[in-house]
Design an enzyme around this catalytic site. Structure first.
Site, mmCIF file in Angstrom:
data_model
loop_
_atom_site.group_PDB
_atom_site.id
_atom_site.type_symbol
_atom_site.label_atom_id
_atom_site.label_comp_id
_atom_site.label_asym_id
_atom_site.label_seq_id
_atom_site.Cartn_x
_atom_site.Cartn_y
_atom_site.Cartn_z
ATOM 1 N N GLN A 262 0.788 -1.089 -0.153
ATOM 2 C CA GLN A 262 -0.023 -0.248 -0.005
ATOM 3 C C GLN A 262 0.814 1.208 0.120
ATOM 4 O OE1 GLN A 262 -3.476 -0.218 -0.625
ATOM 5 N NE2 GLN A 262 -2.430 -2.211 -0.917
ATOM 6 N N HIS A 265 1.645 2.928 -3.451
ATOM 7 C CA HIS A 265 0.717 3.761 -4.092
ATOM 8 C C HIS A 265 0.964 5.229 -4.241
ATOM 9 C CE1 HIS A 265 -2.660 1.220 -5.589
ATOM 10 N NE2 HIS A 265 -2.564 0.547 -4.345
ATOM 11 N N GLU A 331 -9.630 1.591 5.315
ATOM 12 C CA GLU A 331 -10.034 1.130 3.983
ATOM 13 C C GLU A 331 -9.767 -0.013 3.538
ATOM 14 O OE1 GLU A 331 -8.740 2.472 -0.835
ATOM 15 O OE2 GLU A 331 -7.193 2.578 0.582
ATOM 16 N N HIS A 332 -8.691 -0.917 4.049
ATOM 17 C CA HIS A 332 -8.618 -2.139 3.736
ATOM 18 C C HIS A 332 -7.879 -2.549 5.051
ATOM 19 C CE1 HIS A 332 -6.996 -0.345 -0.186
ATOM 20 N NE2 HIS A 332 -7.750 -1.243 -0.676
ATOM 21 N N ASP A 365 -7.180 -5.882 -4.967
ATOM 22 C CA ASP A 365 -6.900 -4.660 -5.837
ATOM 23 C C ASP A 365 -7.164 -5.361 -7.357
ATOM 24 O OD1 ASP A 365 -6.246 -2.925 -4.013
ATOM 25 O OD2 ASP A 365 -3.966 -3.245 -4.272
ATOM 26 N N HIS A 424 -53.994 18.821 1.812
ATOM 27 C CA HIS A 424 -53.803 17.498 1.719
ATOM 28 C C HIS A 424 -54.996 16.344 1.959
ATOM 29 C CE1 HIS A 424 -49.890 19.073 1.676
ATOM 30 N NE2 HIS A 424 -49.182 17.851 1.773
#
Length: 433
Positions: A262, A265, A331-332, A365, A424
């Protein structure tokens, strides 16, 4: 000195806020708002020429035509490495299978004679998909965006990715090949905030979309925030992050490799290990020293691992570890423990959970069949990853007969009068006069 800093929470009591105690990237969207607002205004008022100028400014190349010609898409697929194509096809096959299982049938509720409400799922009409191409050509993000949109039944799909100076201002050819493989014909060489503005306002050949999805840098995220009144968005996904919950049974080499995967990235990517074992933490430090030096993107990875967003967190037991990772809402999230499935089942907050030593994030991924466009920055406590559901919306279909309405007419009139909205109630009474 270890690459990754260490935080000891073993002595923490219940008053400690784990969310603030765990490392987190400094991703200040508000600070980017003035610059991104100016970009969006340039696109809104200047149209195609503004987008071309912004591309020249930010991507270092001026594009003649924003839309990529269809023959270029075809050529990219024809020239694609057969092994890459095989990998993409398998990833698509698995993702289509999981997406198909996410499709929801209409839910029909009969509330009495002549009284029916149907909860119908309807696909969005047109979507704009964003695929990053800065530090790496994220071809997998093409699949993760396009496949669920197609399975949901979206009728019109446009995709944008930054122009590449190396390829004469066009989109990276591997991304183009993936688009061709999936039958996406409307592709634009536009990156950053200007791509989101193009989708939101409708510029040149690109008609306005209903929804924008896909990850991106802080400019893309900020543009999504600013334009979500103009267009729907999936989420504000920032730099990627991984958390690993591990005990003394974890393999240090596996854990270190996954933290690195990770960090690769982005310099702002976050890698966090939460463990009950000081011995494992030491062994992971040693593995990081060994493995990082053997990687291609050494400086990027070192910057990520040594940044304030990364660290090893020591906890007294797995119960505290579970509380820490739930507060972090990664996230992960990987689980490397004895009885990993049971611990994974108790996790409440994570974009995606990877169970055991042989389910690394990199599997997700590419080829797990799951989606890798996931909530970041702690947003997994309230948001979900990209799925078929993101490309559909709910519509209630109310089908009542005269008999069905008569059963509740008095209640409608009473409640309308309670709200001082007599019109109404009159709309009901008139049907029985």
């Amino acid at each position: 000195m270890p690459l990754i800093r260490r935080i000891d929470l073993r002595g923490a009591d219940e008053s400690v806020d784990y969310r603030s105690a765990v490392p987190r990237a400094d991703f200040d969207v508000e600070a980017a708002v003035p610059a991104v607002h100016a970009i969006c205004e340039e696109v809104r008022t200047g149209g195609v020429e503004a987008i071309k100028s912004l591309g020249e400014r930010f991507d270092g190349v001026r594009v003649d035509d924003l839309r990529v010609p269809s023959e270029e898409l075809t050529a990219a697929l024809e020239q694609l490495d057969p092994q890459i194509r095989a990998g993409l096809e398998e990833s698509v096959r698995r993702l289509r299978a999981t997406c198909a299982n996410e499709l929801e049938a209409d839910a029909v509720t009969d509330l009495g004679p002549g009284a029916r409400v149907t909860h119908r799922k309807v696909p969005v009409g047109r979507v704009g998909l964003y695929v990053p191409g800065g530090l790496a050509p994220l071809v997998s993000s093409v699949l993760m965006n396009v496949v669920p949109a197609q399975v949901a039944g979206v009728g019109s799909i446009a995709l944008a990715s930054p122009p590449q100076r190396e390829f004469g201002g066009s989109v990276h050819p591997t991304i183009l090949a993936a688009c061709a493989l999936l039958g996406v014909e409307e592709v634009y060489a536009v990156g950053g905030a200007q791509a989101i503005a193009m989708f939101a306002y409708g510029v040149g050949e690109c008609r306005k979309v209903d929804l924008v999805t896909g990850p991106g840098n802080i400019y893309v995220v900020t543009a999504k925030r600013l334009l979500k009144g103009q267009v729907g968005i999936d989420s504000e996904a920032g730099p990627t992050e991984i958390a690993i919950l591990a005990d003394d049974t974890a393999d240090a080499a596996f854990v270190a490799a996954d933290l690195i995967s990770q960090a690769e990235h982005d310099p702002l990517a976050a890698s966090v290990l939460v463990t009950t074992s000081e011995t494992l933490a030491d062994d992971v430090d040693a593995e990081l020293d060994k493995q990082v030096s053997a990687t291609k993107h050494v400086e990027r990875i070192r910057t990520s691992l040594t940044g304030p967003q990364s660290g090893t967190v020591l906890v007294r037991d797995l119960e505290q570890g579970l509380a820490v990772v739930d507060a972090y809402a990664a996230e992960h999230l990987e689980i490397h423990t004895v009885d990993a499935s049971s611990w994974a089942a108790r996790v409440r907050n994570a974009g995606a959970i990877f169970v055991g030593s042989y389910a690394p994030v990199s599997l997700g991924d590419y080829c797990a069949g799951s989606n890798h466009v996931l909530p970041t920055g702690g947003c997994a406590c309230h948001s979900s990853g990209l799925s078929v559901r993101a490309f559909t919306k709910s519509v209630h279909v109310v089908d009542y007969s005269r008999e069905g309405l008569s059963d509740v007419a008095d209640h409608v009139v009473t409640l309308a009068e309670a709200e001082d909205l007599p019109g109404h109630g009159a709309a009901v009474r008139v049907r029985f006069e």
